[in-house]
Design a protein around this motif. Structure first.
Motif, short mmCIF file in Angstrom:
data_model
loop_
_atom_site.label_atom_id
_atom_site.label_comp_id
_atom_site.label_asym_id
_atom_site.label_seq_id
_atom_site.Cartn_x
_atom_site.Cartn_y
_atom_site.Cartn_z
N TRP A 164 0.84 -1.21 0.00
CA TRP A 164 0.00 0.00 0.00
C TRP A 164 0.87 1.25 0.00
CZ3 TRP A 164 -4.82 1.66 -0.79
CH2 TRP A 164 -5.84 0.71 -0.85
N ALA A 165 1.89 1.23 0.85
CA ALA A 165 2.77 2.41 0.97
C ALA A 165 3.52 2.67 -0.33
CB ALA A 165 3.75 2.21 2.12
N ALA A 166 3.87 1.60 -1.03
CA ALA A 166 4.64 1.75 -2.26
C ALA A 166 3.75 2.10 -3.45
CB ALA A 166 5.41 0.45 -2.54
N THR A 167 2.55 1.53 -3.50
CA THR A 167 1.68 1.67 -4.68
C THR A 167 0.71 2.84 -4.55
OG1 THR A 167 1.83 -0.73 -4.96
CG2 THR A 167 0.12 0.40 -6.21
N TYR A 168 0.18 3.05 -3.35
CA TYR A 168 -0.81 4.11 -3.12
C TYR A 168 -0.41 4.98 -1.93
CZ TYR A 168 -3.67 0.84 -5.90
OH TYR A 168 -4.15 0.00 -6.87
N PRO A 169 0.78 5.58 -1.98
CA PRO A 169 1.25 6.31 -0.79
C PRO A 169 0.30 7.42 -0.37
CG PRO A 169 2.60 6.82 -2.73
CD PRO A 169 1.73 5.66 -3.09
N GLU A 170 -0.42 7.99 -1.35
CA GLU A 170 -1.30 9.12 -1.04
C GLU A 170 -2.61 8.68 -0.38
OE1 GLU A 170 -0.78 7.69 -3.86
OE2 GLU A 170 -2.73 7.34 -4.77
N ARG A 171 -2.85 7.43 -0.36
CA ARG A 171 -4.13 6.94 0.19
C ARG A 171 -4.04 6.46 1.64
NH1 ARG A 171 -7.79 3.88 -4.30
NH2 ARG A 171 -9.33 4.44 -2.71
N ILE A 172 -2.85 6.50 2.23
CA ILE A 172 -2.73 6.02 3.63
C ILE A 172 -2.09 7.11 4.49
CG2 ILE A 172 -2.61 3.60 2.93
CD1 ILE A 172 0.41 3.71 3.50
N LYS A 173 -2.66 7.32 5.67
CA LYS A 173 -2.15 8.35 6.58
C LYS A 173 -1.28 7.77 7.68
CE LYS A 173 -5.78 11.65 5.57
NZ LYS A 173 -7.12 12.15 5.93
N ASN A 174 -1.56 6.56 8.06
CA ASN A 174 -0.76 5.86 9.07
C ASN A 174 -0.67 4.40 8.64
OD1 ASN A 174 -0.53 7.90 11.53
ND2 ASN A 174 -2.63 8.02 10.75
N ALA A 175 0.35 3.73 9.13
CA ALA A 175 0.54 2.34 8.73
C ALA A 175 1.22 1.56 9.84
CB ALA A 175 1.38 2.26 7.45
N ALA A 176 0.73 0.36 10.10
CA ALA A 176 1.38 -0.52 11.07
C ALA A 176 1.77 -1.83 10.39
CB ALA A 176 0.45 -0.80 12.25
N VAL A 177 3.05 -2.12 10.41
CA VAL A 177 3.61 -3.34 9.82
C VAL A 177 4.08 -4.22 10.98
CG1 VAL A 177 5.40 -4.30 8.32
CG2 VAL A 177 4.38 -2.07 7.78
N ILE A 178 3.44 -5.35 11.15
CA ILE A 178 3.67 -6.18 12.34
C ILE A 178 4.21 -7.55 11.93
CG2 ILE A 178 2.53 -7.21 14.35
CD1 ILE A 178 0.24 -4.99 13.64
N ALA A 179 5.33 -7.93 12.53
CA ALA A 179 5.89 -9.27 12.30
C ALA A 179 5.95 -9.60 10.81
CB ALA A 179 5.07 -10.33 13.05
N SER A 180 6.59 -8.74 10.05
CA SER A 180 6.57 -8.92 8.60
C SER A 180 7.95 -8.66 8.00
CB SER A 180 5.51 -7.99 8.01
OG SER A 180 5.23 -8.36 6.68
N ALA A 181 7.97 -8.53 6.68
CA ALA A 181 9.24 -8.37 5.97
C ALA A 181 8.99 -7.71 4.63
CB ALA A 181 9.92 -9.71 5.75
N ALA A 182 10.02 -7.05 4.10
CA ALA A 182 9.91 -6.40 2.79
C ALA A 182 10.16 -7.38 1.66
CB ALA A 182 10.89 -5.23 2.70
N ARG A 183 10.67 -8.55 2.02
CA ARG A 183 10.78 -9.62 1.03
C ARG A 183 10.89 -10.96 1.73
NH1 ARG A 183 16.73 -9.01 -1.77
NH2 ARG A 183 17.95 -9.73 -0.02
N HIS A 184 10.39 -11.97 1.07
CA HIS A 184 10.35 -13.30 1.66
C HIS A 184 11.72 -13.94 1.59
CE1 HIS A 184 7.45 -16.84 2.39
NE2 HIS A 184 7.33 -15.98 3.35
N SER A 185 12.19 -14.50 2.70
CA SER A 185 13.54 -15.06 2.76
C SER A 185 13.61 -16.43 2.09
CB SER A 185 13.97 -15.21 4.22
OG SER A 185 13.24 -16.25 4.84
N ALA A 186 14.83 -16.87 1.80
CA ALA A 186 15.05 -18.19 1.20
C ALA A 186 14.46 -19.29 2.09
CB ALA A 186 16.54 -18.43 0.98
#
Lengths: 381, 381
Positions: A164-186
């Motif tokens: 959401w932050a990367a594709t629609y940055p203008e559509r979100i005012k706050n964001a919570a990313v919990i127990a996650s990652a920016a890419r899936h590990s091997a």
């Protein structure tokens, strides 16, 4: 369309259908149509649609965030977090959660009917996390919600938040990313591949075309779930919860029954899962997670991907989470900071592993309460 | 019995058969007979049988420590460690390694013929690590070896070393416990249970009675191996070795083929494993490991279990081993020290996870070289 998004009743299992005039452009290049999105709302959307919060669910989650699951009859998976007077307070906010694309709880997935009237099965194009997020954006458009006060998600839900932050940055005012990652590990790809192989090794799978046979690959799906379930917990948590305690017996049986409580528990996890989830959906959604690399798919660094972000971020990890370890969150925090986004980062001490975000962890509640308080204060709600 | 244990030829794949007059008293209460033990020796046993070293192999290992595997044609699994002039120097020592009870490489296991002339399959009694060690003791008796200069093992081999120390303390002079534990953890039981369920979910398994059907549960066994294989590595190691690199392609396929190198690698591990291992043996040996709790089975503390130990111990763990983490080794070292046994403990920095003890880790070689040098010096060999 008889649906009123301003209705505050719970558990309506609403759906919206998008016809041939509104195809979803998938990352794989296919224009998917028709598209149905199943979703739930909790709380009342105010007249200018300015109090919406979007919650993104995890791999085997669903939109029943705070309403009874129609199959299991259990309370919603974040019932403790979402409701009137709760941390995500639906007496003030309108919480929206959509079943993800590829799933099996109402949104278009392999169990849905293709235009030829038969289930898509493996004919459904492979989808991505971005495709899921694009579908959610179509839902928000339909509901008249231009931007959300907050988008919140754990595990695969956190991947959607980043997308959401990367594709629609203008559509979100706050964001919570919990127990996650920016890419899936091997390692995480490897565990998913084990699950997929378990499903595909089941003779009932039949290349995915099992819907009309009356016998689904339940044994394979149960094994997949068992393997995955171990990764959602922690060694310390398993030792504390089960140790080497025996199940309803005083001594080992010298056989292959579930002698140990941990075996019995794991078998139960596998068997109960297959009652509520579809094997092909498991293939599609694990694949979407494996493909998730928010930088790789754009060919730029994470800070560049997030350069347009103006939302305030809250990033949370858990000490015993070895599936999405704190290192992954640090990576996100680093990039957000470099992108100039305001970001709070908390690593929470918890013995429950990756599942911590779904369980009773008071320190996590405190963090989420603080985050939501500031969201409401800033919005003047 | 035409076998001469003083022969120093390699790769003889010797076997010894014990008849009805020499049953093996199993922990489950059954007297197992007949019993065949397959073994290899490397180096020449001296006239007073005082230069023997016993090596204990891991779950899917075998007695081909330093000789060509008869099925795969590959060099022995510890070829780099064992041989003339090598760290375990067979120009001075006689190395003995027996295929464990329950395995499928010559020693009695589910593939062996029961007295009724048909394969034991699941009719074989469930065996334990102590049963394996008792069988090894019968082999040493047969070879005329009263005590060994050293007993050495990694992973399940380390469990056998501990069981030797507890059951036959007077027969071992030195002992090396590598990447192992005094009892199997809940998480490790859970991973084994996933593997067993994968095998038993395969319709070809047929309750274990597949030997006469011409089709073994290879798909289930491959899934079991894939899940286990992940646990033998480390996240950092997987990231370094494979990361998110694609296999022979420039972009993801939007399908369920092995897009990622790590998937391709894992599939290969599963497929090659089933060519050399039996599914029922996998059930029996994982069960033996799950049952392993050297204190629990005796109802006393670890230091009490080891109170008669006079052997000098070397305990080794690896930083990235999350299957048998350093904590488990510390527990052993603590108990040995409390039992008054001399013990050296080394935690070795290695990125290769549990498999480190099988791989090229120079710091581990240094430790083993030092251990073996002092073994030889003390013995005056």
């Amino acid at each position: 369309m008889m649906i009123n998004p301003h209705d505050d009743r719970y558990g309506l299992n609403r759906t919206v259908a998008f016809g041939p005039d509104q195809p979803l452009e998938l990352d794989c290049g296919v224009r998917l149509s028709p598209l149905t999105i199943a979703y739930e709302t909790y709380g009342t959307l105010n007249s200018d649609a300015s109090n919406a919060v979007l919650i993104c669910h995890a791999l085997t989650g669903d939109h029943y965030v705070a309403s009874k699951h129609p199959i299991t009859g259990k309370a919603g998976w974040w019932d403790r977090m979402v409701g009137p007077g709760k941390i995500i307070d639906t007496s003030k906010l309108c919480v929206i959660c959509a079943n993800v694309l590829g799933s099996c709880m109402g949104t278009t997935g392999p169990t849905s009917l293709a235009p030829d009237g038969r289930a898509w099965a493996l004919r459904l194009p492979v989808i991505t996390i971005r495709d899921m997020v694009k579908a959610q954006a179509m839902l928000l458009d339909y509901l008249g919600v231009n931007s959300v006060l907050a988008v919140i998600g754990g595990s695969m839900g956190g991947m959607q938040v980043l997308e959401w932050a990367a594709t629609y940055p203008e559509r979100i005012k706050n964001a919570a990313v919990i127990a996650s990652a920016a890419r899936h590990s091997a390692q995480n790809i490897a565990f998913h591949e084990v699950g997929r192989q378990a499903i595909m090794a089941d003779p009932n799978w039949r290349g995915g075309a099992y819907y009309e046979t009356g016998s689904a690959p339940l044994a394979g799906l149960a094994v997949a779930r068992m393997a995955a379930h171990i990764t959602y917990l922690s060694e310390a948590g398993l030792t504390e919860k089960f140790g080497r305690r025996l199940q309803n017996r005083d001594a080992v049986s010298f056989g292959f029954d579930a002698d140990f409580q941990v075996e019995s528990y794991l078998r139960h996890q596998g068997l109960s899962f297959v009652e509520r989830f579809d094997a092909n959906s498991y293939l599609y959604i694990t694949r979407a997670m494996d493909y998730f690399d928010i930088t790789g798919s754009r060919g730029m660094k994470l800070a560049e991907v997030l350069r347009s972000v103006r939302a305030r971020f809250c990033v949370v990890s858990f000490t015993s989470d070895w599936l999405y370890p704190t290192l992954e969150s640090r990576h996100i925090v680093h990039a957000l900071t470099a992108a100039g986004a305001p970001v709070s980062f908390v690593e929470i001490d918890s013995p429950f592993g990756h599942d911590s975000f779904l369980l009773d962890v008071p320190a996590f509640d405190d963090v989420m309460r603080g985050f939501m308080t500031s969201v409401l204060r800033e919005a003047g709600v």
